[in-house]
Scaffold this motif. Structure first.
Motif, PDB file in Angstrom:
ATOM      1  N   ASN A 400       0.826  -1.211   0.000  1.00  0.00           N
ATOM      2  CA  ASN A 400       0.000   0.000   0.000  1.00  0.00           C
ATOM      3  C   ASN A 400       0.859   1.261   0.000  1.00  0.00           C
ATOM      4  N   TYR A 403       2.259   1.694  -3.478  1.00  0.00           N
ATOM      5  CA  TYR A 403       1.324   1.768  -4.603  1.00  0.00           C
ATOM      6  C   TYR A 403       0.347   2.941  -4.521  1.00  0.00           C
ATOM      7  N   ALA A 414      -8.067   3.106  -3.743  1.00  0.00           N
ATOM      8  CA  ALA A 414      -8.004   1.647  -3.625  1.00  0.00           C
ATOM      9  C   ALA A 414      -9.398   1.075  -3.378  1.00  0.00           C
ATOM     10  N   PRO A 461      -2.920  -3.738 -10.888  1.00  0.00           N
ATOM     11  CA  PRO A 461      -4.329  -3.562 -10.506  1.00  0.00           C
ATOM     12  C   PRO A 461      -5.023  -2.450 -11.282  1.00  0.00           C
ATOM     13  N   LYS A 462      -4.393  -1.298 -11.371  1.00  0.00           N
ATOM     14  CA  LYS A 462      -4.986  -0.206 -12.159  1.00  0.00           C
ATOM     15  C   LYS A 462      -5.100  -0.592 -13.634  1.00  0.00           C
ATOM     16  N   LEU A 528      -0.517  -9.750  -3.877  1.00  0.00           N
ATOM     17  CA  LEU A 528      -1.628  -9.786  -4.826  1.00  0.00           C
ATOM     18  C   LEU A 528      -2.399 -11.106  -4.738  1.00  0.00           C
ATOM     19  N   PHE A 535      -6.349  -5.298  -2.991  1.00  0.00           N
ATOM     20  CA  PHE A 535      -6.117  -5.392  -4.440  1.00  0.00           C
ATOM     21  C   PHE A 535      -6.164  -6.830  -4.944  1.00  0.00           C
TER      22      PHE A 535
END
Length: 807
Positions: A400, A403, A414, A461-462, A528, A535
């Motif tokens: 976190n 990111y 998030a 993730p994005k 992940l 995420f």
């Protein structure tokens, strides 16, 4: 506050601890910072608890009772569902708790509510460890004189601040009453600091240090106090005077500081050993763990936790075992296993010897930290991740920290929770092995495979949200329906930066930094793949692991097309048999040639088929001159994650590498491990195996090997918490309790030494029945011998005749 204030003073320092403090009028952030000129308490005013919600839910959330002072702000940010979001700012902890509870009751998602204010303030400014604060000085705290700095702005910095450390160790009675505390440190010039605070009267008796200690003038290092209460008061005064930044020890939180806290509480003494005369405390009552400890302005590093964090592995993490393994010396006491009794004896009859023992333990911990560079490792890990200096674990929090600030700048917050609940991605690829005895096996490893996959295939993730939601046709396909946008991915860029820093660290021979980066890079997939991370999405994790499967299978095909046989593969390693005709002098060159060919093929394939730059890098890892891949027991099928390899060292000695075999497992007897080691040495050296086993079994039955039959295992929980009581070490611990009436043997962490007798598992100290030698022959020697004997076409039964039937 001073009448004349310069609001633009710059203060640079290293953040040692961070706190959110609810003062009567408002919320403040407190950062205890070490500067070149000493320690300062940096206070950030007008702090707030912050979270986000979908703008459509804002009115419902604001109707929650007892929120207190709240403000909101519409943002240009979006959720992963592409909803517009609004920021909610709460000026009190209680109001924020009401908001969270009310949101749960309403079934409304709050985004990033778990990010603490004192942490968010730093990470949004990319401050990981060192920072520069702009503001002005206030008056010092009246009780301690610690300078206070009121910060209005802050930004990241990179500093070389020397921290002052001390190794701390307590000695006590069986019931926890403090006898002494040992304090040891060394400065940058190697000069020692030594001190023992000891309950008792000053003595003039002579003392000759033992070889392990070398503290011949120990009497000069002792501060004598009248009783335990005086010891605690003297230690509080010592902290104020010496003022260390870092405290190290062995189980220093769970034992030493927890014990000190309990004894101070017993005597009703405020344990003000933090900076600014702040008290040591615990976030959760009676839970004495590193994550619950609060000690403002000081960092606590436990040797056991940090060795594990740096991926050191030992059969035992006792100070005696680790110090012998790393330093070649250990505790300054005769009977380490029963040291409690000896410590009490020394306290009553030889306090100088106890002081020597106490100080020696403190120095052992210090020397272990220096030998393994744990001080530097802890600093580099904090600098890379933004985790509070001294915090172990925290992989999700580290993710976190790295990111989120980039995610916000990309226009998103998030998610509130993981997408996948129970849908897990497969693990690493493990190939079916081809069992047998081989010559010339080369091992080819993909360097940082999972981070390289993330970087190469733009897994992010994005990027997943944008790849699935946009009309882009030029995306990168993943697995389970995943598609990743090629536009400005965050995670691949973070991997790129970390990889570049690691190469710089290697060039500069900065081993702690290189190791810290390696661990962080490899943890990104694990985060992940964890449902504890918001995420987490099976499409993300599977796009990493299943891509790894694909890469391993394709690599095997290419190698076998070149005429070589792949006998095994595991996650990122490929084991290649070069055949019997390759000259020994050409093996390494051939292995490196295979690496060149495969790397080129991957670059061409990914450029042609997916228009991607390739960051996959196969490396020539090792060459085993001899290699044995066993079968599964009772089967002709090859085993997995189990093998033995051998190579000749520069001095001509044969070095054996065991993977997954009994040799590397502490739950097998010393005899089984020694025999297995010798059997493979003899197999690879073409020495007689059968006569060796005959001799071992004969000596075993004659009682000559009894010392090698002792199993050693610790209780991982209290006996009462074991659901199955059939484990031998649990049964042995129960018998120890019954024999002594002492319930300490039933507690978590107790080391149990036991034998298998004709009456089952019995503790060594209270053995009543004869040793069951047939058990050791059939359950210990047979399993480790059978794979070797199978290769030699020899039956174990023919060697162990007159034994009970094998099971």
């Amino acid at each position: 506050m001073n009448k004349e204030i310069n609001p633009n003073i710059a203060l640079k320092g290293r953040v040692l601890s961070r706190h959110v403090v609810q003062e009567p009028a408002s919320l403040w952030l407190h950062y205890y910072v070490k500067t070149e000129n000493g320690s300062v308490l940096v206070k950030v005013p007008q702090a707030e608890f912050i979270c986000f919600c979908a703008t459509t839910n804002l009115s419902s959330l604001l109707s929650i009772p007892a929120l207190g002072v709240v403000r909101t702000k519409a943002l240009t940010l979006h959720s992963f569902d592409l909803d517009k979001v609004t920021a909610i700012y709460c000026q009190s902890r209680q109001g924020f708790r009401h908001l969270i509870k009310g949101a749960i009751d309403l079934g409304i998602a709050l985004f990033e509510a778990e990010i603490r204010p004192e942490q968010r303030y730093l990470i949004e400014r990319f401050i990981a460890l060192d920072g520069e604060f702009m503001g002005h000085y206030a008056q010092a705290l009246p009780s301690a004189g610690l300078p206070v700095f009121i910060a209005q702005r802050a930004r990241a910095s990179f500093l070389d601040i020397k921290l002052k450390s001390i190794s701390l160790d307590f000695e006590c009675s069986f019931n926890g009453e403090l006898y002494s505390v040992g304090l040891y440190g060394r400065d940058g010039n190697g000069d020692e600091y030594r001190k023992v605070i000891m309950v008792g009267q000053q003595t003039t008796q002579a003392f000759n240090a033992q070889p392990d200690g070398d503290f011949n003038h120990i009497v000069d290092d002792i501060q004598w106090v009248s009783d335990e209460k005086s010891l605690i008061v003297a230690l509080i005064d010592w902290f104020a005077d010496y003022d260390p930044d870092v405290i190290i020890g062995w189980a220093v939180v769970t034992f030493d500081l927890a014990l000190l806290y309990r004894r101070a509480k017993f005597h009703r003494i405020a344990l003000t050993i933090g900076r600014g005369a702040s008290e040591l405390g615990w976030k959760v009552a009676d839970k004495y763990r590193p994550e619950t400890l609060t000690l403002p302005g000081r960092v606590v590093l436990d040797g056991i936790d940090w060795l594990k964090a740096a991926f050191y592995r030992f059969d035992s993490f006792s100070l005696e075992f680790v110090s012998r393994a790393l330093l070649g010396r250990g505790k300054a006491i005769h009977n380490v296993e029963n040291r409690g009794e000896e410590i009490t004896e020394l306290f009553h009859h030889n306090k100088l010897a106890l002081a020597h023992y106490n100080l020696n333990d403190s120095r052992l911990v210090w020397d272990i930290f220096e030998k393994t560079q744990l001080f530097d490792f802890a600093i580099e890990r904090s600098r890379l991740t933004g985790l509070e200096l001294g915090r172990v674990g925290g992989s999700v929090a580290a993710f976190n920290n790295l990111y989120l600030p980039h995610l916000h700048r990309a226009g998103y917050v998030a998610p509130a929770m993981a997408v996948s609940q129970g849908l897990e991605s497969p693990g690493g690829y493990v190939m079916d092995s081809i069992p047998g005895l081989y010559r010339d096996i080369v091992v080819l490893d993909f360097k940082s495979l999972y981070p390289s996959i993330i970087r190469t295939f733009l897994i992010d993730p994005k990027g997943l949200i944008e790849g699935l939601s946009s009309q882009e046709s030029d995306t990168v396909d993943g697995f389970l329906g995943a598609k990743f946008s090629r536009r400005n991915p965050i995670l691949p860029q973070l991997i790129k930066t970390l990889a570049e820093h690691r190469e710089e660290a290697k060039t500069e021979h900065n081993a702690p930094l290189s190791q810290a980066i390696k661990i962080i890079m490899n943890s990104l997939y694990g985060v992940l793949g964890s449902k504890g991370c918001v995420f987490h999405d099976a499409r993300l994790a599977s796009s990493i692991t299943l891509r790894g499967h694909e890469i391993m299978k394709q690599t095997r095909r290419w190698i076998e097309e070149l005429g070589y046989q792949v006998i095994y593969g595991d996650t990122d390693s490929t084991f290649v048999w070069l055949g019997d005709r390759t000259p020994e002098a050409e093996v390494d060159a051939l292995g490196k040639k295979l690496v060149e060919v495969v790397n080129l093929k991957w670059k061409e394939k990914l450029a042609d088929e997916m228009k991607l730059d390739c960051y996959l890098e196969l490396e020539f890892e090792s060459h085993f001159e001899q290699f044995f891949m066993p079968t599964l027991r009772g089967s002709s099928e090859g085993s997995k994650k189990r093998y033995v390899g051998a190579y000749t060292k520069a001095d001509g000695e044969l070095e054996l590498i065991f993977k997954g075999m009994e040799q590397v497992r502490s739950d097998w007897s010393p005899l089984a491990r020694r025999v297995q080691q010798e059997l493979y040495f003899r197999l690879f050296s073409k020495l007689d195996v059968v006569s060796f086993l005959h001799g071992v079994i004969d000596d075993l039955k004659l009682g000559k090997l009894d010392d090698e039959l002792i199993f050693t295992k610790r209780l991982r929980r209290d006996i009462k918490d074991y659901t199955a009581k059939s484990s031998p070490h649990v049964k042995a611990a129960q018998k120890m309790c019954q024999s002594t009436g002492d319930e300490q043997y039933a507690r978590k962490g107790t080391k149990v030494e036991y034998l298998i007798t004709l009456n089952g598992a019995e503790p060594v100290k209270f053995q009543k029945s004869p040793i069951d030698y047939d058990y050791y022959i059939s359950r210990q020697l047979f399993p480790v011998s059978d794979p070797v004997l199978t290769i030699l076409k020899v039956k174990f039964e023919s060697i162990a005749s007159n034994q009970l039937p094998l099971i």
